[in-house]
Enzyme design. Structure first.
Site, PDB file in Angstrom:
ATOM      1  N   LYS A 207      62.325  12.046  19.070  1.00 53.42           N
ATOM      2  CA  LYS A 207      61.106  12.821  19.344  1.00 53.42           C
ATOM      3  C   LYS A 207      59.878  11.926  19.143  1.00 53.42           C
ATOM      4  O   LYS A 207      59.597  11.489  18.022  1.00 53.42           O
ATOM      5  CB  LYS A 207      60.990  14.022  18.400  1.00 53.42           C
ATOM      6  CG  LYS A 207      59.865  14.952  18.843  1.00 53.42           C
ATOM      7  CD  LYS A 207      59.484  15.961  17.794  1.00 53.42           C
ATOM      8  CE  LYS A 207      58.426  15.467  16.867  1.00 53.42           C
ATOM      9  NZ  LYS A 207      57.132  15.157  17.524  1.00 53.42           N
ATOM     10  N   GLY A 259      56.462   8.264   9.639  1.00 50.92           N
ATOM     11  CA  GLY A 259      55.286   9.135   9.697  1.00 50.92           C
ATOM     12  C   GLY A 259      54.638   9.232   8.332  1.00 50.92           C
ATOM     13  O   GLY A 259      54.808   8.349   7.480  1.00 50.92           O
ATOM     14  N   SER A 260      53.940  10.332   8.115  1.00 56.88           N
ATOM     15  CA  SER A 260      53.158  10.459   6.878  1.00 56.88           C
ATOM     16  C   SER A 260      54.055  10.732   5.669  1.00 56.88           C
ATOM     17  O   SER A 260      55.154  11.280   5.793  1.00 56.88           O
ATOM     18  CB  SER A 260      52.151  11.597   7.037  1.00 56.88           C
ATOM     19  OG  SER A 260      52.845  12.796   7.267  1.00 56.88           O
ATOM     20  N   THR A 261      53.543  10.383   4.511  1.00 54.12           N
ATOM     21  CA  THR A 261      54.290  10.602   3.263  1.00 54.12           C
ATOM     22  C   THR A 261      54.492  12.092   3.014  1.00 54.12           C
ATOM     23  O   THR A 261      55.558  12.515   2.552  1.00 54.12           O
ATOM     24  CB  THR A 261      53.555   9.909   2.102  1.00 54.12           C
ATOM     25  OG1 THR A 261      53.587   8.499   2.357  1.00 54.12           O
ATOM     26  CG2 THR A 261      54.205  10.182   0.762  1.00 54.12           C
ATOM     27  N   GLY A 264      57.260  13.192   5.191  1.00 52.45           N
ATOM     28  CA  GLY A 264      58.467  12.502   4.722  1.00 52.45           C
ATOM     29  C   GLY A 264      59.068  13.172   3.495  1.00 52.45           C
ATOM     30  O   GLY A 264      60.285  13.330   3.385  1.00 52.45           O
ATOM     31  N   GLU A 281      60.203   5.800   6.722  1.00 52.64           N
ATOM     32  CA  GLU A 281      59.154   4.769   6.790  1.00 52.64           C
ATOM     33  C   GLU A 281      57.833   5.518   6.733  1.00 52.64           C
ATOM     34  O   GLU A 281      57.438   6.163   7.706  1.00 52.64           O
ATOM     35  CB  GLU A 281      59.237   4.004   8.118  1.00 52.64           C
ATOM     36  CG  GLU A 281      60.538   3.276   8.350  1.00 52.64           C
ATOM     37  CD  GLU A 281      60.595   1.946   7.629  1.00 52.64           C
ATOM     38  OE1 GLU A 281      59.650   1.612   6.892  1.00 52.64           O
ATOM     39  OE2 GLU A 281      61.603   1.252   7.793  1.00 52.64           O
ATOM     40  N   CYS A 315      50.485   1.493   9.462  1.00 53.75           N
ATOM     41  CA  CYS A 315      50.982   1.913   8.149  1.00 53.75           C
ATOM     42  C   CYS A 315      50.795   0.814   7.109  1.00 53.75           C
ATOM     43  O   CYS A 315      50.511   1.094   5.951  1.00 53.75           O
ATOM     44  CB  CYS A 315      52.450   2.287   8.257  1.00 53.75           C
ATOM     45  SG  CYS A 315      53.410   1.007   9.066  1.00 53.75           S
ATOM     46  N   GLU A 413      45.330   6.764   1.935  1.00 52.06           N
ATOM     47  CA  GLU A 413      45.485   6.157   3.258  1.00 52.06           C
ATOM     48  C   GLU A 413      44.503   6.797   4.233  1.00 52.06           C
ATOM     49  O   GLU A 413      44.502   8.014   4.396  1.00 52.06           O
ATOM     50  CB  GLU A 413      46.923   6.357   3.752  1.00 52.06           C
ATOM     51  CG  GLU A 413      47.169   5.665   5.068  1.00 52.06           C
ATOM     52  CD  GLU A 413      48.566   5.923   5.627  1.00 52.06           C
ATOM     53  OE1 GLU A 413      49.019   7.083   5.596  1.00 52.06           O
ATOM     54  OE2 GLU A 413      49.191   4.960   6.096  1.00 52.06           O
TER      55      GLU A 413
END
Ligand code: NAD
Length: 501
Positions: A207, A259-261, A264, A281, A315, A413
């Protein structure tokens, strides 16, 4: 370029350093526009790529994919529901025995064909990436697309050598892999995910991010063009709900997420109670450390590359700059000079250094951080002279001095062209300040002393440490983080581990 008149002989003085800021302001460095001329074919509407065919989503729903530099709609893209994800997983499951049973040599042949086709269509892919994502054409042309093809070449080479890549292990595929990627490097992230999975005999459902689906859909056409067996690669487009349906799907054996933490962590919770394999990641707030003995002109280029590449949507961006106190003023001065030459604007122009911000939502996020930076007492340096286009989403690259480690812009971030400059006195202080972050993705170290490089590098909590360089990617080199930047590696032999039992 206009011509500067020469002073008369009697007035000639010792040569002065060119004042770049005045030169830009005075129009000396004006360039003629150099727009990319390729016009890729873009369909009005795209379906989902399932079982080797483009098919309509069950709901019939589509959403717009926009050009962030113009706010024009490029195409309508299918919004996959959980029932569509189900169809894609079934197609991948059906294709698995034949693909996994194929010899490594033959899997490699398909992958070489994909890589070569990507090279043949490189300019078209680069233009699509830039139109859909906003990144400068020189980056999509010279970085994203060549690296994406290189990942397929590299992993094609491993397909028949897995026993040597992973000695002592049974290199059997994991099964059906669900892969979810972000919008900052759409084609490159796709290749980091799909290439190792296919090399190891897995089938995939991928995706792309909702704002950047077009190169993934073009990639689906490449799979058709090279005759990849149906169902080996399936592409479902959609937003977070589609990704969630993949994570929750019982027919998927492994989730690979970039993607984002925040997302995740949610995925890790969902997957924890299942047998699924998982690699994450995630985000970062990486330190770029400049020691007083570094080659400063080289380091300045590394700072620019570290934070302003891809509008800072990286990132591993070197978003926290640590400068040894004795050279802080010189670095700030040189950085100001260099930034005054950066061109922000039309991503399709080959002269552009900094393109459009990927979406309105991301621009709003960056602007919130900019306001916080000033409210918390840091000083903003807005030194980039470009005039921004009226339409589209834009943010001039800038940096902040007077930043304290406790400031929001030094901790969180931002994912934009915003740099926080901090200082340190000793190597130990540099290490402890750099490690003072919940993230642990990357770092840069700039010094003339080889011994210092290795001493500092091994003490940094970072998955990747670049020495006297920054933001260099290579398929042979494993990439990934520690702490809240995730776990698992992509690239190199380490990256194959995640796709074998
Ligand atoms: P995001 O987490 O919002 O979205 C990433 C992907 O996940 C998208 O495809 C999105 O549709 C999907 N998604 C959203 N919610 C989901 C859910 N609940 N379940 C499953 N999937 C879901 O991140 P983003 O804004 O697209 O990307 C930026 C982030 O990605 C940054 O934090 C950046 O640091 C990180 N990133 C990390 C790496 C790395 O290698 N470590 C590389 C690139 C980007």
């Amino acid at each position: 370029m206009s011509i500067v008149s020469k002073p008369s002989a009697s007035k000639i003085e010792a040569p002065k350093r060119l004042d770049l800021r005045a030169a830009i302001g005075g129009g000396i460095f004006e360039y003629a526009p150099a727009p990319e001329s390729v016009r890729p074919e873009i369909a009005d509407q795209y379906g989902l790529f399932i079982g080797g065919e483009f098919i309509e989503p069950i709901s019939g729903n589509h959403f717009a994919s926009m050009n962030p530099a113009t706010e024009d709609t490029l195409a309508m893209v299918a919004d996959a529901s959980s029932a569509d994800v189900d169809r894609a997983v079934q197609a991948a499951r059906d294709a698995l025995p034949a693909w996994a049973g194929l010899s490594g040599k033959n899997r490699g042949k398909y992958m070489y064909r994909i890589a070569r086709r990507m090279q043949e269509r490189a300019r078209e892919l680069a233009v699509l990436e830039t139109l859909d994502g906003g990144k400068p054409i020189k980056e999509s042309r010279d970085v994203d697309v060549p690296l994406a093809a290189a990942h397929f070449f590299y992993h094609a080479g491993w397909a028949d050598k897995l026993k040597y890549a992973l000695p002592g292990r049974d290199p059997k595929p994991v099964g059906v892999c669900g892969q979810i990627i972000p919008w900052n490097f759409p084609l490159m992230m796709l290749s980091w995910k799909i290439a190792p999975a296919l090399a190891c005999g897995n089938t995939v459902v991928l995706k792309p991010a909702e704002t950047t689906s077009l190169t993934a859909l073009r990639f689906a056409q490449i799979c058709q063009e090279i005759g990849l067996p149906k169902g080996v690669v399936n592409i479902v487009t959609g937003a977070g709900e589609t990704g969630k349906a993949m994570v929750e799907h019982r027919g998927i054996d492994k989730i690979a997420f970039t993607g984002s933490t925040v997302v995740g962590k949610a995925i890790a919770k969902t997957v924890a109670s299942t047998k699924k394999k998982l690699t994450l990641e995630l985000g970062g707030k990486s330190a770029n450390i400049i020691f007083e003995d570094a080659s400063l002109d080289q380091a300045i280029e590394g700072i620019i590359e570290g934070i302003y590449f891809n509008q800072g949507h990286v990132c591993c961006a070197g978003s926290r700059l640590f400068v040894q106190e004795s050279i802080l003023d010189r670095v700030v001065d040189k950085l100001t000079d260099r930034m005054s030459t950066l061109r922000v604007g039309d991503p399709m122009d080959k002269n552009t250094d900094v393109g459009a911000i990927n979406s309105k939502e991301q621009l709003d996020t960056i602007e919130r951080f900019l306001a916080t930076g000033e409210n918390e007492g840091a000083t903003k340096h807005d030194v980039c002279p470009s005039t921004l286009p009226e339409k589209g989403y834009w943010c001039k690259p800038c940096f902040y001095t007077g930043v304290q480690p406790s400031h929001t812009i030094a901790r969180e971030e931002i994912f934009g062209p915003v740099l926080a400059v901090l200082s340190f006195r000793t190597p130990d202080e540099a290490i402890s300040r750099a490690n003072n972050s919940p993230y642990g993705l990357a770092a840069g170290v700039w010094t003339d002393k080889g011994s210092k490089i290795f001493d500092v590098a091994k003490k940094l909590d970072a998955g990747i440490v670049w020495l006297n360089t920054y933001n260099k990617f290579d398929p042979t080199s494993p990439f990934g983080g520690y702490k809240e930047s995730g776990f698992g590696r992509e690239g190199g032999r380490h990256g194959l581990l995640a796709y074998c039992q």
